[in-house]
Design an enzyme around this catalytic site. Structure first.
Site, PDB file in Angstrom:
ATOM      1  N   ARG A  63       0.850  -1.190   0.000  1.00  0.00           N
ATOM      2  CA  ARG A  63       0.000   0.000   0.000  1.00  0.00           C
ATOM      3  C   ARG A  63       0.887   1.242   0.000  1.00  0.00           C
ATOM      4  NH1 ARG A  63      -3.636  -2.369  -1.818  1.00  0.00           N
ATOM      5  NH2 ARG A  63      -5.654  -2.868  -0.874  1.00  0.00           N
ATOM      6  N   HIS A  92      -0.199   0.004 -10.123  1.00  0.00           N
ATOM      7  CA  HIS A  92      -0.967  -0.944  -9.285  1.00  0.00           C
ATOM      8  C   HIS A  92      -1.377  -2.192 -10.083  1.00  0.00           C
ATOM      9  CE1 HIS A  92      -3.474  -1.137  -5.373  1.00  0.00           C
ATOM     10  NE2 HIS A  92      -3.153  -2.348  -5.788  1.00  0.00           N
TER      11      HIS A  92
END
Lengths: 312, 312
Positions: A227, A275
């Protein structure tokens, strides 16, 4: 009963997910909007970045099944009912994808290919000394499903791997493990490459800040596949700019998409991935989500339930 | 007797090789120049791109041991005495390095990281669909030590691998194999990625030309880790520019260093590595060279002798 699919998919994503979910859940009434069924008829929500408030006012909701592995956004969303069982997506195909991305990044850092890419832009032909894989110490932070899979994949490809987790845990075959805050500094001190696969919790938020970078040896590199909020961006930039850290491979960011003006985009020692380290594969994930729906309907235990207090 | 080390090493390379060779050959008289010993006292030459004529006029030369894996340049050098046994460097550490480079390139092509690197330069956040490793068919051309090691490494990491060699040969555990010209078109036709690890011989020179590229499916990619002369540069550029081929990862070139004006440097679909796919590690290679010196001195068979007629 009806199953609400609450997701911020674009058209291409719906085109992949909708038939996969229908195939995995035959005989179920799948809906994409709240208006397609009465609120009291919805007992399952399959969610992927659901719109704010999408799960409110569903009196019979009995399962929230995430289609993504990470649930930190769901836990931070106060409109997601806290009393309804919440399950993460744990998909072996995603674990493999994450292990592939980790391996690709480690191979690139080990073999110097990020430096060679920079040389290509300048048309520079220069060879750098090469080390063997067993001379490279990789620390994998986080030993959940993805961390374990990545750590073992790296070890099987010849790297010296130490896995670290916040809490003490069982042995992971093929790698050395360590746990707890006291052991972290020691693990970091000998790591040429640190791969982050921690869950995002209050305890791990900002873990990659100045003190952690200082604990890593000069010339070490960071691979963040977990993250964005694990990293203090300004501290990372300072550690790279001082030359203390060599390179960072980043798949995740505080704000996604990474804003066009963000300094990471153009930093010579940062590799930006959008991502994609482990995208959910609708074909396998739909089947795994369907298993939990079936468990619910048959009164059996749910798989991969999130412990909301722990945060994952 | 004396052992001549004939190499075009730069100062850094001598600094790594000289102590490694001395440690591996205790009690031997190692020399770096012909003037350091009478010609008739030299019975072994350890060579790495030796200067032209360096091995001429050595009446008792009984072994030419290459410190590099490829011997095509030595075989093309008419001043290298053809009657003296010539041995290649076969070093497990180099096989592993080659397998790592092949795996890095295949992972990058599979996971889209070359495309993401281009996106980063343009600050573009765009995710591409992802396939599983077992959906990617990799053809490895050349099943010598390096080809076999690379093919098996790719298979162990989940890829569907077919190995092809010019001549029929034994089974390689974990991969499908094929051999001979007739089978090549079929192997190429289903390959998403072709990894070249062939030896350079008259039969394989220019093998990657228009007809081979046409036999590969649209969107396929090439990873050339063998020799630059395997590729017809203009044909490769044409195949990339037409969009038929997607990407090429090239570690080797017709002329090295790759000339600064060569179009490969700036081509958006070409990744240039400066011949680093499997650098010789002096530490292990010196030990392997020493074993052959010992075999010679003890009248035992030499390892990894080159068949000059075959070309490798």
């Amino acid at each position: 009963m009806s199953i609400l699919v609450a997701a911020n998919f674009d058209a291409d994503e719906w085109a992949a997910w909708w038939p996969a979910l229908q195939a995995a859940l035959p005989g179920e009434h799948l809906i994409r909007g709240r208006s397609e069924a009465p609120a009291e008829a919805i007992d399952v929500a399959l969610v992927a970045n659901p719109p704010l408030g999408a799960l409110q006012g569903l009196p019979r909701l009995a399962l929230i099944q995430s289609l993504w592995a990470g649930v930190d956004k769901l836990l931070a969303d106060a409109t997601v009912p806290a009393e309804v069982p919440l399950a993460r997506m744990v998909d072996p195909a995603m674990n493999d994808a994450m292990a592939e991305t980790a391996l690709w990044a480690v191979l690139g850092l080990h073999r110097g290919t990020f430096a060679y890419a920079a040389q290509q832009r300048d048309r520079v032909w220069r060879q750098h000394p090469q080390r063997r894989a067993d001379e490279i110490h990789v620390a994998v932070l986080g030993l959940g499903q993805m961390g374990r899979t990545a750590a073992q994949r790296l070890a099987r490809n010849g790297y010296r791997v130490t896995g670290w987790s916040t809490r003490a845990m069982a042995v992971v075959e093929g790698i050395t493990t360590a746990a707890g805050d006291a052991a972290l500094a020691e693990v970091l001190a000998s790591a040429h490459i640190v791969v982050n696969l921690l869950p995002l919790t209050p305890a791990t938020r900002g873990i990659f800040g100045a003190s952690t970078f200082a604990a890593m040896p000069a010339g070490a590199s960071l691979v963040n596949l977990a993250r964005g909020a694990h990293v203090v961006d300004t501290d990372l930039l300072a550690a790279l700019d001082s030359g203390h850290l060599q390179h960072a491979v980043l798949d995740v960011f505080h704000s996604e998409p990474l804003p066009v003006e963000h300094p990471f985009w153009s930093h010579p020692n940062i590799t930006v991935l959008p991502h994609v380290a482990a995208q959910t594969d609708p074909r396998s994930a739909a089947v795994i989500a369907a298993r939990n729906v079936q468990a619910l309907r048959q009164g059996q235990p749910l798989a991969d339930r999130v412990d909301r207090r722990r945060g994952y």
